[in-house]
Enzyme design. Structure first.
Site, PDB file in Angstrom:
ATOM      1  N   TYR A 138      24.134-109.137 144.289  1.00 37.07           N
ATOM      2  CA  TYR A 138      25.421-108.526 144.617  1.00 37.07           C
ATOM      3  C   TYR A 138      26.573-109.528 144.407  1.00 37.07           C
ATOM      4  CZ  TYR A 138      28.101-104.755 146.880  1.00 37.07           C
ATOM      5  OH  TYR A 138      28.972-103.738 147.165  1.00 37.07           O
ATOM      6  N   GLU A 145      32.132-109.381 137.581  1.00 36.35           N
ATOM      7  CA  GLU A 145      33.191-108.373 137.477  1.00 36.35           C
ATOM      8  C   GLU A 145      34.569-109.034 137.522  1.00 36.35           C
ATOM      9  OE1 GLU A 145      32.365-105.203 140.347  1.00 36.35           O
ATOM     10  OE2 GLU A 145      30.250-105.310 139.775  1.00 36.35           O
TER      11      GLU A 145
END
Length: 196
Positions: A138, A145
């Site tokens: 995660y 990102e």
């Protein structure tokens, strides 16, 4: 009918992410047109995850699902918008390698987990992976990102447009939602594995 749809959806998802990941690994996690196409197809399938949640076919919260899918689709959109030459030049600094590993492993494990649940044949290693790998995947995905967003900003430096404003809003939202979603996964891990 619901069971058949969920099995088909998860098999297709598993196949799409596996093909993308294998291609990316075989090409040294370098960005090319084929990788981007395979990533776009694999991630576009997530629209059905939102539909499944909205229709109650999956137990997920539809709003959280929609937010996660939207942020990922935005990243894929940016990767497709940034000129391939620039992405190739940035390559490992673009975030592509990080999201490739984080997203692919997450989605492959998730599809396997849901398939074992639907077939009512849980596999301990798959369940453990589903509720453990997020610990490092995660944050890795979020870092990737952000790197994609920074690559876009570097390319469109100082432009004031709708995309940059939306992107800034999405980037800021990570600081609100990431801790909540990450904390939720830790609670799920404790519930499913009895681990802290």
């Amino acid at each position: 009918m619901k069971r058949i749809w969920l099995i088909a959806f998860n098999v297709i998802t598993l196949f799409a992410w596996s093909v993308f990941f294998a291609h990316a690994l075989l090409h040294g996690l370098a960005i090319d047109g084929q990788s981007l196409l395979l990533l776009t197809i694999a991630q576009a399938l997530a629209v059905f995850e939102v539909m499944n949640a909205v229709l109650g076919l999956a137990g997920a919260n539809w709003l959280l699902t929609a937010m996660q899918v939207f942020s990922r689709l935005l990243i894929v959109f940016l990767l497709n918008w940034i000129p391939l030459e620039l992405l190739s030049e940035l390559n490992l600094y673009s975030g592509f390698a990080l999201i490739t590993v984080a997203w692919s492993v997450t989605e492959i494990v998730r599809a396997l987990f849901y398939l074992t649940e639907i077939w009512k044949r849980p596999v301990k290693a798959v369940t453990f992976s589903r509720y453990t790998f997020f610990i490092f995947l995660y944050p890795m995905g979020v870092a990737g990102e952000f790197m994609v967003m920074f690559s876009f900003w570097e390319w469109r430096l100082f432009e004031l447009n709708v995309i940059n404003l939306v992107l800034a809003g999405v980037a800021l939202s990570y600081f609100v939602f990431f801790p909540k979603l990450y904390g939720h996964m830790w609670k799920q891990r404790k519930k499913k594995l009895g681990a802290s």
